[in-house]
Design a protein around this motif. Structure first.
Motif, short mmCIF file in Angstrom:
data_model
loop_
_atom_site.label_atom_id
_atom_site.label_comp_id
_atom_site.label_asym_id
_atom_site.label_seq_id
_atom_site.Cartn_x
_atom_site.Cartn_y
_atom_site.Cartn_z
N GLY A 92 0.83 -1.22 0.00
CA GLY A 92 0.00 0.00 0.00
C GLY A 92 0.86 1.26 0.00
N LEU A 93 1.92 1.21 0.82
CA LEU A 93 2.83 2.37 0.87
C LEU A 93 3.56 2.55 -0.46
CD1 LEU A 93 4.41 2.14 4.44
CD2 LEU A 93 2.82 3.86 3.59
N GLU A 94 3.93 1.41 -1.10
CA GLU A 94 4.60 1.50 -2.38
C GLU A 94 3.69 2.17 -3.41
OE1 GLU A 94 6.43 -1.30 -5.94
OE2 GLU A 94 5.47 -2.26 -4.21
N ALA A 95 2.45 1.80 -3.42
CA ALA A 95 1.49 2.39 -4.37
C ALA A 95 1.32 3.88 -4.07
CB ALA A 95 0.15 1.66 -4.30
N ASP A 96 1.23 4.22 -2.77
CA ASP A 96 1.09 5.63 -2.39
C ASP A 96 2.34 6.42 -2.76
OD1 ASP A 96 -1.43 5.23 -1.41
OD2 ASP A 96 -0.81 5.11 0.72
N LEU A 97 3.51 5.81 -2.48
CA LEU A 97 4.76 6.50 -2.82
C LEU A 97 4.91 6.64 -4.34
CD1 LEU A 97 7.31 4.99 -0.27
CD2 LEU A 97 6.45 7.33 -0.35
N ARG A 98 4.55 5.58 -5.09
CA ARG A 98 4.60 5.64 -6.55
C ARG A 98 3.68 6.75 -7.06
NH1 ARG A 98 6.45 1.88 -9.88
NH2 ARG A 98 6.25 0.26 -8.30
N HIS A 99 2.48 6.83 -6.50
CA HIS A 99 1.52 7.87 -6.90
C HIS A 99 2.08 9.25 -6.55
CE1 HIS A 99 -2.17 9.94 -7.70
NE2 HIS A 99 -2.33 10.31 -6.42
N LEU A 100 2.64 9.40 -5.33
CA LEU A 100 3.24 10.67 -4.92
C LEU A 100 4.42 11.03 -5.81
CD1 LEU A 100 3.24 12.95 -2.80
CD2 LEU A 100 4.74 11.55 -1.40
N LEU A 101 5.27 10.08 -6.15
CA LEU A 101 6.42 10.33 -7.01
C LEU A 101 5.97 10.73 -8.42
CD1 LEU A 101 9.49 10.29 -7.34
CD2 LEU A 101 9.33 7.87 -7.92
N LEU A 102 5.01 10.03 -8.98
CA LEU A 102 4.51 10.38 -10.31
C LEU A 102 3.86 11.77 -10.29
CD1 LEU A 102 3.05 6.95 -11.51
CD2 LEU A 102 5.12 8.10 -12.30
N SER A 103 3.18 12.10 -9.21
CA SER A 103 2.56 13.43 -9.09
C SER A 103 3.64 14.51 -9.06
CB SER A 103 1.72 13.46 -7.82
OG SER A 103 1.25 14.77 -7.56
N ARG A 104 4.70 14.25 -8.32
CA ARG A 104 5.80 15.24 -8.25
C ARG A 104 6.52 15.34 -9.61
NH1 ARG A 104 8.61 15.26 -2.34
NH2 ARG A 104 6.71 15.83 -1.22
N ILE A 105 6.70 14.23 -10.28
CA ILE A 105 7.34 14.24 -11.60
C ILE A 105 6.48 15.04 -12.57
CG2 ILE A 105 7.88 12.78 -13.60
CD1 ILE A 105 8.88 10.65 -11.64
N ASP A 106 5.16 14.88 -12.49
CA ASP A 106 4.26 15.67 -13.35
C ASP A 106 4.38 17.16 -13.03
OD1 ASP A 106 3.29 13.54 -14.77
OD2 ASP A 106 1.44 13.32 -13.59
N ARG A 107 4.42 17.52 -11.75
CA ARG A 107 4.55 18.94 -11.37
C ARG A 107 5.87 19.51 -11.85
NH1 ARG A 107 2.15 17.73 -5.99
NH2 ARG A 107 4.27 17.70 -5.26
N VAL A 108 6.96 18.76 -11.70
CA VAL A 108 8.26 19.21 -12.17
C VAL A 108 8.22 19.35 -13.69
CG1 VAL A 108 10.70 18.54 -12.46
CG2 VAL A 108 9.61 18.37 -10.22
N ASN A 123 5.58 19.99 -15.48
CA ASN A 123 4.76 21.18 -15.77
C ASN A 123 5.55 22.45 -15.56
OD1 ASN A 123 2.57 19.59 -16.42
ND2 ASN A 123 1.60 19.76 -14.41
N LYS A 124 6.34 22.49 -14.48
CA LYS A 124 7.18 23.67 -14.21
C LYS A 124 8.23 23.83 -15.30
CE LYS A 124 6.63 23.92 -9.21
NZ LYS A 124 7.30 23.79 -7.90
N ARG A 125 8.80 22.69 -15.74
CA ARG A 125 9.80 22.74 -16.81
C ARG A 125 9.16 23.25 -18.10
NH1 ARG A 125 11.56 17.23 -18.29
NH2 ARG A 125 9.65 17.38 -19.50
N THR A 126 7.99 22.77 -18.41
CA THR A 126 7.28 23.21 -19.62
C THR A 126 6.96 24.69 -19.52
OG1 THR A 126 6.31 21.01 -19.88
CG2 THR A 126 5.24 22.81 -21.06
N LEU A 127 6.52 25.14 -18.34
CA LEU A 127 6.23 26.56 -18.13
C LEU A 127 7.51 27.40 -18.28
CD1 LEU A 127 4.26 28.82 -17.36
CD2 LEU A 127 4.82 28.36 -14.96
N ALA A 128 8.61 26.91 -17.71
CA ALA A 128 9.89 27.64 -17.81
C ALA A 128 10.34 27.73 -19.27
CB ALA A 128 10.96 26.97 -16.96
#
Length: 176
Positions: free
Chosen positions: A14-30, A32-37
């Motif tokens: 369960g933690l692995e799935a949550d961490l994977r989801h959190l990591l993918l969310s952060r990768i998407d935000r990064v 998005n920030k890279r695309t914006l930059a």
């Protein structure tokens, strides 16, 4: 004990799935920030390019106008348009060129007026050297002096010839 291990594995999954989801969310935000930059960088580059082109076109037009006007003046064409409403360096260059052309036009007109006046018999007419500055004032003074010298020589020749035609051979002409 297997239940505890199975629970630990279940919690880990369960933690692995949550961490994977959190990591993918952060990768998407990064991402998005890279695309914006990148978009901001491209936008600023386009604005910089626009400003460069605008400055280039503005200065090259003013500089080309000054070059064309000065080339015409150097060829004796004093009917040139060197007006500028710009207050930058090139605008000031055009204004200075315009002032120079105005002085040359005035000096040329004064010479033509002197020629017409002398042709019409007004041999006392002189160019107003005080209306000019520097080399132009000197040129006007020298032209006046040269015209006066030629007029005096012509008058002396006329006097000597007139005396000779009346039989008076006493007047002499200064050596030229």
């Amino acid at each position: 004990a297997t239940k505890a291990i199975d629970a630990a594995y279940s919690l880990g999954d369960g933690l692995e799935a949550d961490l994977r989801h959190l990591l993918l969310s952060r990768i998407d935000r990064v991402g998005n920030k890279r695309t914006l930059a990148i978009a901001v960088l491209i936008g600023l580059s386009l604005i910089g390019l626009y400003v460069f082109i605008a400055i280039y076109l503005s200065t090259s037009r003013s500089l080309n106008a000054a070059v064309l006007a000065l080339e015409k003046v150097s060829q004796g064409d004093l009917v040139v348009d060197v007006k500028s409403e710009s207050s930058d360096e090139f605008g000031r260059l055009l204004q200075a060129a315009g002032a120079m052309v105005g002085t040359l036009q005035s000096f040329s007109s004064a010479q033509l007026a002197m020629s017409r006046k002398h042709s019409d018999g007004d041999i006392d007419f002189r160019i107003d050297a005080g209306a000019y500055q520097g080399a132009y004032a000197e040129l006007a003074t020298q032209m006046n002096n040269l015209a006066h010298l030629h007029i005096n020589i012509s008058q002396k020749i006329t006097e000597v010839i007139s005396a000779y035609t009346h039989g008076n051979l006493a007047p002499t002409m200064d050596r030229l």
